[in-house]
Design a protein around this motif. Structure first.
Motif, PDB file in Angstrom:
ATOM      1  N   TYR A   1     -13.412 -77.833   5.243  1.00 27.10           N
ATOM      2  CA  TYR A   1     -12.680 -78.982   4.736  1.00 27.10           C
ATOM      3  C   TYR A   1     -13.695 -79.964   4.170  1.00 27.10           C
ATOM      4  O   TYR A   1     -14.697 -80.240   4.841  1.00 27.10           O
ATOM      5  CB  TYR A   1     -11.900 -79.647   5.876  1.00 27.10           C
ATOM      6  CG  TYR A   1     -10.649 -80.397   5.425  1.00 27.10           C
ATOM      7  CD1 TYR A   1      -9.382 -79.900   5.702  1.00 27.10           C
ATOM      8  CD2 TYR A   1     -10.743 -81.586   4.734  1.00 27.10           C
ATOM      9  CE1 TYR A   1      -8.238 -80.576   5.311  1.00 27.10           C
ATOM     10  CE2 TYR A   1      -9.609 -82.273   4.324  1.00 27.10           C
ATOM     11  CZ  TYR A   1      -8.356 -81.768   4.620  1.00 27.10           C
ATOM     12  OH  TYR A   1      -7.229 -82.435   4.229  1.00 27.10           O
TER      13      TYR A   1
ATOM     14  N   ARG B   1      -4.608 -83.497   9.928  1.00 25.99           N
ATOM     15  CA  ARG B   1      -4.887 -82.104   9.569  1.00 25.99           C
ATOM     16  C   ARG B   1      -4.223 -81.165  10.565  1.00 25.99           C
ATOM     17  O   ARG B   1      -3.702 -80.113  10.210  1.00 25.99           O
ATOM     18  CB  ARG B   1      -6.404 -81.877   9.519  1.00 25.99           C
ATOM     19  CG  ARG B   1      -7.025 -82.545   8.300  1.00 25.99           C
ATOM     20  CD  ARG B   1      -8.546 -82.583   8.306  1.00 25.99           C
ATOM     21  NE  ARG B   1      -8.992 -83.672   7.423  1.00 25.99           N
ATOM     22  CZ  ARG B   1     -10.262 -83.960   7.153  1.00 25.99           C
ATOM     23  NH1 ARG B   1     -11.232 -83.249   7.700  1.00 25.99           N
ATOM     24  NH2 ARG B   1     -10.563 -84.949   6.335  1.00 25.99           N
TER      25      ARG B   1
ATOM     26  N   HIS C   1     -11.593 -82.570  -2.155  1.00 23.91           N
ATOM     27  CA  HIS C   1     -11.006 -83.882  -2.409  1.00 23.91           C
ATOM     28  C   HIS C   1     -12.094 -84.759  -2.968  1.00 23.91           C
ATOM     29  O   HIS C   1     -13.127 -84.965  -2.361  1.00 23.91           O
ATOM     30  CB  HIS C   1     -10.397 -84.492  -1.153  1.00 23.91           C
ATOM     31  CG  HIS C   1     -11.317 -84.514   0.016  1.00 23.91           C
ATOM     32  ND1 HIS C   1     -11.725 -85.658   0.613  1.00 23.91           N
ATOM     33  CD2 HIS C   1     -11.911 -83.511   0.691  1.00 23.91           C
ATOM     34  CE1 HIS C   1     -12.520 -85.365   1.619  1.00 23.91           C
ATOM     35  NE2 HIS C   1     -12.645 -84.077   1.688  1.00 23.91           N
TER      36      HIS C   1
ATOM     37  N   ILE D   1     -11.217 -77.275   1.465  1.00 25.09           N
ATOM     38  CA  ILE D   1     -10.340 -78.233   0.793  1.00 25.09           C
ATOM     39  C   ILE D   1     -11.187 -79.197  -0.030  1.00 25.09           C
ATOM     40  O   ILE D   1     -12.102 -79.816   0.503  1.00 25.09           O
ATOM     41  CB  ILE D   1      -9.516 -79.034   1.821  1.00 25.09           C
ATOM     42  CG1 ILE D   1      -8.516 -78.119   2.530  1.00 25.09           C
ATOM     43  CG2 ILE D   1      -8.792 -80.188   1.144  1.00 25.09           C
ATOM     44  CD1 ILE D   1      -7.378 -77.633   1.654  1.00 25.09           C
TER      45      ILE D   1
ATOM     46  N   GLY E   1      -3.549 -81.150   3.431  1.00 26.38           N
ATOM     47  CA  GLY E   1      -4.777 -80.359   3.442  1.00 26.38           C
ATOM     48  C   GLY E   1      -4.760 -79.340   4.568  1.00 26.38           C
ATOM     49  O   GLY E   1      -5.055 -78.154   4.374  1.00 26.38           O
TER      50      GLY E   1
ATOM     51  N   ASP F   1      -4.150 -85.681   4.334  1.00 24.50           N
ATOM     52  CA  ASP F   1      -4.788 -84.732   5.243  1.00 24.50           C
ATOM     53  C   ASP F   1      -3.785 -83.767   5.857  1.00 24.50           C
ATOM     54  O   ASP F   1      -4.121 -82.635   6.184  1.00 24.50           O
ATOM     55  CB  ASP F   1      -5.528 -85.497   6.339  1.00 24.50           C
ATOM     56  CG  ASP F   1      -6.901 -85.945   5.882  1.00 24.50           C
ATOM     57  OD1 ASP F   1      -7.656 -85.091   5.417  1.00 24.50           O
ATOM     58  OD2 ASP F   1      -7.190 -87.149   5.975  1.00 24.50           O
TER      59      ASP F   1
ATOM     60  N   PRO G   1      -4.963 -83.129  -1.883  1.00 20.15           N
ATOM     61  CA  PRO G   1      -6.078 -82.194  -1.704  1.00 20.15           C
ATOM     62  C   PRO G   1      -5.820 -80.894  -2.463  1.00 20.15           C
ATOM     63  O   PRO G   1      -4.685 -80.581  -2.788  1.00 20.15           O
ATOM     64  CB  PRO G   1      -6.076 -81.938  -0.199  1.00 20.15           C
ATOM     65  CG  PRO G   1      -4.658 -82.148   0.209  1.00 20.15           C
ATOM     66  CD  PRO G   1      -4.074 -83.168  -0.720  1.00 20.15           C
TER      67      PRO G   1
END
Lengths: 367, 367
Positions: A301, A221, A319, A317, A191, A188, A352
DNA sequence: CTTGTGCAATGGTGCGTACAAGTTATAAAT
DNA sequence: ATTTATAACTTGTACGCACCATTGCACAAG
């Protein structure tokens, strides 16, 4: 041939079992046919079958009609309930389905069933879930910690899991005091860095961050967010970050943002904790008569469904939650089978990827 | 004694098991001797022994050399595992999350845990799921039938559920031969009627229907579709319906529609099986350079997330999946507690509601 | 190259028989 | 009345035979 004292079928059974356990006969190997055994050992086919039936019942061998009898591939043996518990924070349609799909695929393939529980991101409920899990017999546990950034107040329950040798794997986040426990999560920090860097590269100079304060994902993050800013020579301004908690997630971010916009604080880009918040933010911005991305860029995200199909196509992002779930399941299976960490072949940290869509605008003057 | 189809030892085994489970034979009771059974059932002693060996292995009986065979003292277990299985077709992010939320809320409140399974809408997998469920001990079962419109080929497994007194509740659809079994579903006929009537009231005259052929929902929605057309004086034209199956869901509808559009067959409204198909349809239409809803109206079904947030705001049918799940859970609890149907207080048929958004255009000339 | 056909091998079911070995009730012997 | 032997049961082991269902393979047919 004087194995006297024992019955014939028992002698044959022990003989075959010995060959299997010693590794003489390997999993997948074919045993001699019933008639062959009958001939070699000078006993009737019926007696051979009796011996084989015991081995089959104990799981050492598997007979296949028309093909032969084979050493069981998983002669190691199961004794567990075949149930594995998965505790998540929410059963929402946000990322839960993809996560559970990945878990389900791996576990079902391996003959396990999934018991699902959810905590509503509440510590109290997490405790209750763990207590219930302890009462039933599960072979393992995959758990998404609730409010992972707050000190874990019920280590005792996890100690109990250790005591009963029930393996568990954390996903998404982890408790700071339990870093050594197996966990699988997204990077994260990276990311957060990626989206922020992207905005910076596009020439944004007043980037606001909105993060969740009570889980490790939010903290991480944010860490990436700060790192990107500092790398680009911007000093970190705490006033340019809005923190919110699980409880006020539907109100706080929008309200705080609204106030900032009305106070004319300069903002040209917003890094959001996730896609849901990003859409809340976009709605708030548009209500103020400001356009996205022309005046303010917004990043999300998770690359959830709304990111792709919403009114504004979100740069976000990606994932693969299903892969994360599958990996967690695989790691858990390794634990169940007693494979030590050193021999583990499961990746622990997913990278990510930035997905660029239409919610950010290039603000560079020239080039 | 025409238990044909099954093996003799299996028939005897089940017969004896039934007597034990039903309480006819109590723990400690002596079974008839092997020779007696052999005589009564007109099978050889060898075959009797095979049947008994299975029961012994499963722990129902215990044989004592020279004395007889007795019903195991600990055969009467059944304390309730506290687990309830939920078998759905998919674990997708479409309607599954809301459904499971409703189920979870009710069951967790009542101290049950949920074991989830999915069939991928395949009969074979459904069989495997049921077999696994039978091996574990669950207190009940909520199941969404796979391909409910096709004849149910494994009634035997459901009979087994009945035999072991494991209550089950169908959701969404049901097998035609098992209409009498408890099921909770949406009034899909009414749903299909509502959207079609809506298009008709708006002055549409060339309405195309796209339905799924292999589940009861598809058939019912189609029924409502036809009803609305006939009520408005239109004759039903089978060429104005596209049927598809689970297997070709991602290709067939779009392709068939594309051909119709290219052949200039007049279409001014399309009733879709669900929101997902509706969006596929919209994409296909737009690729042909036709606009929605100006030239062709499109309706969805399910009021899923995409209906509200997609590029075209879908007029669709809302049905609270979480309530459906909750009702199924409540009905199952009633069954577990032995409350007969007559005293049931759970509704069985949910009324759908039309949600009007922006995917349909009023085509009436005057008014 | 594919498809079908027949054959042999394999495990699965079922029957019959015989004897071994443990238990119990009963009759006979003490 | 007690002991003992025996008969009559029980389950356990073991053998043999017959036939069925599934599979894999060789070979022929298309």
């Amino acid at each position: 041939m004087s194995d006297s004292g024992k019955t014939k079928y028992y002698v044959l059974m022990e003989e075959l079992k010995k060959e299997i356990i010693s590794g003489d006969k390997k999993p997948g190997d074919r045993l001699p046919s019933e008639n062959q055994l009958s001939e070699v050992y000078h006993i009737s086919r019926h007696t051979v079958r009796k011996a084989l039936s015991i081995l089959e019942q104990e799981g050492y061998i598997e007979a296949e009609h028309g093909r032969g009898t084979f050493v069981s591939r998983k002669a190691g043996r199961k004794k567990g309930s075949g149930n594995i518990a998965v505790i998540t924070t929410y059963l929402s349609d946000y990322i839960f389905p993809r996560l559970i799909q990945g878990i389900d695929q791996v576990l079902t393939e391996n003959g396990y069933s999934i018991i699902i529980k959810n905590t509503g991101n509440s510590r109290l409920k997490e405790s209750r879930c763990l207590e219930e899990i302890l009462e039933k017999d599960v072979d393992g546990l995959i758990i998404e910690p609730s409010k992972s950034e707050i000190l874990c107040g019920h280590r005792g329950l996890y100690d109990k899991l250790d005591f009963y040798k029930i393996p568990y794997v954390f996903i998404q986040g982890y408790y700071a005091q339990m870093k050594s426990k197996p966990h699988i999560r997204l990077d994260d920090c990276m990311g957060g860095y990626l989206v922020t860097k992207y905005l910076l590269d596009l020439g944004h100079e007043h980037i606001l961050g909105i993060f969740k304060a009570d889980d490790s994902q939010g903290r991480d993050r944010h860490k990436g967010f700060v790192k990107a800013l500092q790398e680009s020579g911007f000093s970190y301004d705490p006033d340019m970050v809005i923190w919110y908690h699980t409880e006020d997630r539907s109100a706080k971010p929008s309200e705080a943002l609204k106030i900032m916009l009305e106070e004319k604080i300069p903002v040209d880009g917003i890094v959001c904790y996730n896609d849901q918040i990003a859409f809340e933010v976009i709605k708030t911005i548009q209500k103020e008569g400001i356009s996205v991305p022309e005046e303010i860029s917004v990043t999300g995200y998770d690359n959830s469904f709304i990111a792709e199909n919403g009114m504004v196509k979100l740069t976000t992002i990606a994932h693969p939650q299903d892969r994360l779930g599958a990996m967690a399941a695989e790691l858990l299976l390794e634990k169940i089978h007693g494979i030590p960490d050193e021999e583990s072949r499961v990746e622990r940290l997913l990278k990510p990827v930035l997905v660029i869509r239409e919610s950010c605008k290039d603000r560079r003057k020239n080039q």
